[in-house]
Design an enzyme around this catalytic site. Structure first.
Site, PDB file in Angstrom:
ATOM      1  CG  PHE A 149     -27.135  13.221 -59.382  1.00 17.19           C
ATOM      2  CD1 PHE A 149     -26.519  13.476 -60.601  1.00 17.19           C
ATOM      3  CD2 PHE A 149     -27.148  14.228 -58.430  1.00 17.19           C
ATOM      4  CE1 PHE A 149     -25.925  14.706 -60.864  1.00 17.19           C
ATOM      5  CE2 PHE A 149     -26.557  15.451 -58.681  1.00 17.19           C
ATOM      6  CZ  PHE A 149     -25.943  15.684 -59.904  1.00 17.19           C
ATOM      7  CE  LYS A 173     -32.387   7.552 -51.248  1.00 17.23           C
ATOM      8  NZ  LYS A 173     -32.606   8.465 -52.450  1.00 17.23           N
ATOM      9  CD  GLU A 176     -34.678  11.065 -55.585  1.00 19.02           C
ATOM     10  OE1 GLU A 176     -35.035  12.177 -55.168  1.00 19.02           O
ATOM     11  OE2 GLU A 176     -33.806  10.378 -55.024  1.00 19.02           O
ATOM     12  NE  ARG A 177     -31.664  14.949 -58.696  1.00 16.03           N
ATOM     13  CZ  ARG A 177     -30.927  16.008 -58.367  1.00 16.03           C
ATOM     14  NH1 ARG A 177     -29.752  16.195 -58.938  1.00 16.03           N
ATOM     15  NH2 ARG A 177     -31.354  16.871 -57.474  1.00 16.03           N
ATOM     16  CB  CYS A 281     -17.898  15.371 -54.515  1.00 16.95           C
ATOM     17  SG  CYS A 281     -16.993  13.819 -54.425  1.00 16.95           S
ATOM     18  CD  GLU A 382     -20.771  20.925 -54.004  1.00 17.41           C
ATOM     19  OE1 GLU A 382     -20.138  19.906 -54.326  1.00 17.41           O
ATOM     20  OE2 GLU A 382     -21.569  20.964 -53.043  1.00 17.41           O
TER      21      GLU A 382
END
Length: 498
Positions: A149, A173, A176-177, A281, A382
């Site tokens: 996301f 893919k 979905e957020r 990240c 994290e």
């Protein structure tokens, strides 16, 4: 309410099942759309379309493919603002930050535009009497990307331009957020002249992911996300005979030596820690203050953390937006409380922040924790939020040992005026991407992106030269053209050159 559909074979597709999930506006906390959750049947439909398109796309000329990439690149430029606002509305990051990720993703498209040079093979003349050898690379077939996301445009752009330009067809893919960016990009590809079926989007959760990982028609999978899921993706996909790129989590350190310009270092560490609300990240989540730098560095970092302007991502002047979900907000604020319980000093407490007119938004302010130790959860986990932990060491060597003992090895930075210290640091540190006076060392597109240790599962980094190798396989051809068959004697021994 609007339902965000899949994109299969060149058009929006409702999908084979009734399941949907909410898509929120993080700044208001309100549901703004629903997204279709794909099933195995939807993945089957996308694979069928991509496999059919591969038959012709893989035979297209390199010139045709690069022309599409040039057109696609220009459309990304022309629609940068629109795409940036789509990202901001679903992710929460500022529009300027979203435009920045589009720019960094577009760099990979520009690299793909130059594949004519990169894909050149080699030729060896007269390796044996009358025998020549040459090699070339060919696409794999249908490949897929599963993306996170936090960068709904950039991370997919690190994958699909490389795959498509080398002759593959692609199934994305996305998270979905924040799914709308993927469909917008699909429309841009179509306008750029990409044939239907070459780029497809299947939305969804675990069902769609598992269908991709196990589908016999998919040759390779690229993934970016958390380390536990990266390990799962790698194990499942490789056990089903697929190539896998699996990039995991991170705990990125920025080391500050006493000889560094502390104002400069604090400026960049603050931006690296709190930009995009820490949902990167490559975010700086740990500042390692060495020796006499510690107290002065904390003082400057505190001042700068309190100056960060937090608000809706589409409001001019905002530097940091909300977190992506209510769950993320609660998790991050809980982590700050746990750090205080475990003995850290909460220098700046971002919990409980409310923005006028957006009281239900998923906001939390920058938090700064001092005297953090490696045993504390704030160091080990994290957090993926706007929390900067300060760890103190006596020397650069201690700082290096601390970073090397961490299970993650994505990115790290050193702030110093010493070339000797910088050279020692970059040679001894066990981390894949290093910045010297650069807090977020994301490489340019013509280098590959990837960490070490638990930040990269397997051995395949993403984009750049490694991307070319990942999305193609080599062929080596040995050729002889005798004038007559009688001129060459066939041998029953293993062939050698002569």
């Amino acid at each position: 309410m609007k339902t965000i559909q899949h994109w299969i074979n060149g058009s929006p597709t409702a999908g084979r099942g009734p399941q949907t999930a909410p898509v929120f506006n993080p700044a208001t906390g309100q549901e703004q759309a629903r997204v279709a959750l794909g099933s195995a049947a939807d993945v089957d439909a996308a694979v069928a379309a991509a496999a059919q398109a591969f038959e012709t796309w893989s035979e297209s000329s390199l010139s045709q493919r690069t022309q599409v990439m040039f057109a696609f690149r220009q459309l990304l430029v022309d629609h940068e603002e629109e795409l940036g606002r789509i990202i901001s509305a679903e992710h929460g990051k500022t529009v300027d930050d979203a435009r920045g990720e589009i720019t960094r993703g577009r760099e990979v498209v520009e690299f793909a535009c130059g594949l004519g040079d990169v894909l050149k093979g080699s030729f060896s003349d007269q390796v044996s009497r009358g025998v020549d050898v040459h090699n070339f690379r060919q696409p794999l077939g249908v490949v897929a990307g599963i993306t996170p996301f936090n960068f709904p445009a950039m991370v997919p752009l690190w994958m699909h331009p490389m795959a498509i330009a080398t002759g593959n067809t692609f199934i994305l893919k996305p998270s979905e957020r924040d799914p709308s960016a993927a469909n917008f990009v699909a429309e841009l590809y179509q306008r750029a002249g990409l044939p239907d079926g070459v780029f497809n989007v299947v939305h969804g959760g675990k069902d769609a992911v598992d269908a991709i990982l196990t589908h016999p028609g998919i040759e390779a999978v690229s993934f970016v996300g958390s380390t536990p899921i990266a390990k799962y993706v790698h194990e499942q996909a490789t056990s089903h005979g697929k190539r896998v790129q699996a990039l995991g989590g991170a705990k990125n350190h920025a080391v500050v030596l006493p000889d560094a310009d502390l104002e400069f270092a604090a400026n960049h560490i603050t931006a690296g820690a709190y930009g995009s609300a820490g949902e990167r990240c490559m975010a700086v989540s740990v500042a390692v203050a060495v020796g006499d730098a510690a107290d002065a560095l904390v003082e400057v970092l505190e001042r700068k953390a309190r100056e960060v302007k937090v608000g809706p991502g589409d409001t001019p002047g905002t530097e940091m937006g909300p977190l992506v979900t209510k769950t993320a907000q609660e998790r991050v604020e809980s982590a700050v409380g746990t750090a205080a319980t475990q003995g850290a000093t909460v220098v700046v407490d971002g919990r409980g922040l409310k923005i006028d007119g957006h009281e239900d938004g998923f906001f939390t302010g920058p938090s700064l924790l001092d005297h953090v130790t490696t045993e504390m959860d704030a160091y080990k986990e994290e957090l993926f939020g706007p929390v900067l932990a300060i760890v103190r060491t006596d020397s650069l060597d201690q700082a290096i040992d601390l970073i090397n003992a961490n299970p993650y090895g994505n990115g790290t930075a050193l702030f110093t005026a010493s070339g000797e210290a910088a050279r020692r640091f970059q040679r001894k540190i066990n981390v894949g991407m290093i910045g010297i006076n650069v807090p977020v060392p994301v490489p340019m597109s013509y280098y590959s992106f990837g960490g070490w240790k638990d930040s990269l599962i397997g051995d395949s980094p993403i984009h750049g030269p490694e991307g070319i190798r990942f999305y193609t396989r080599p062929k080596v051809v040995t050729t002889r053209w005798p004038q007559t068959a009688q001129q060459v004697t066939a041998g029953f021994n293993f062939p050698t050159s002569n």
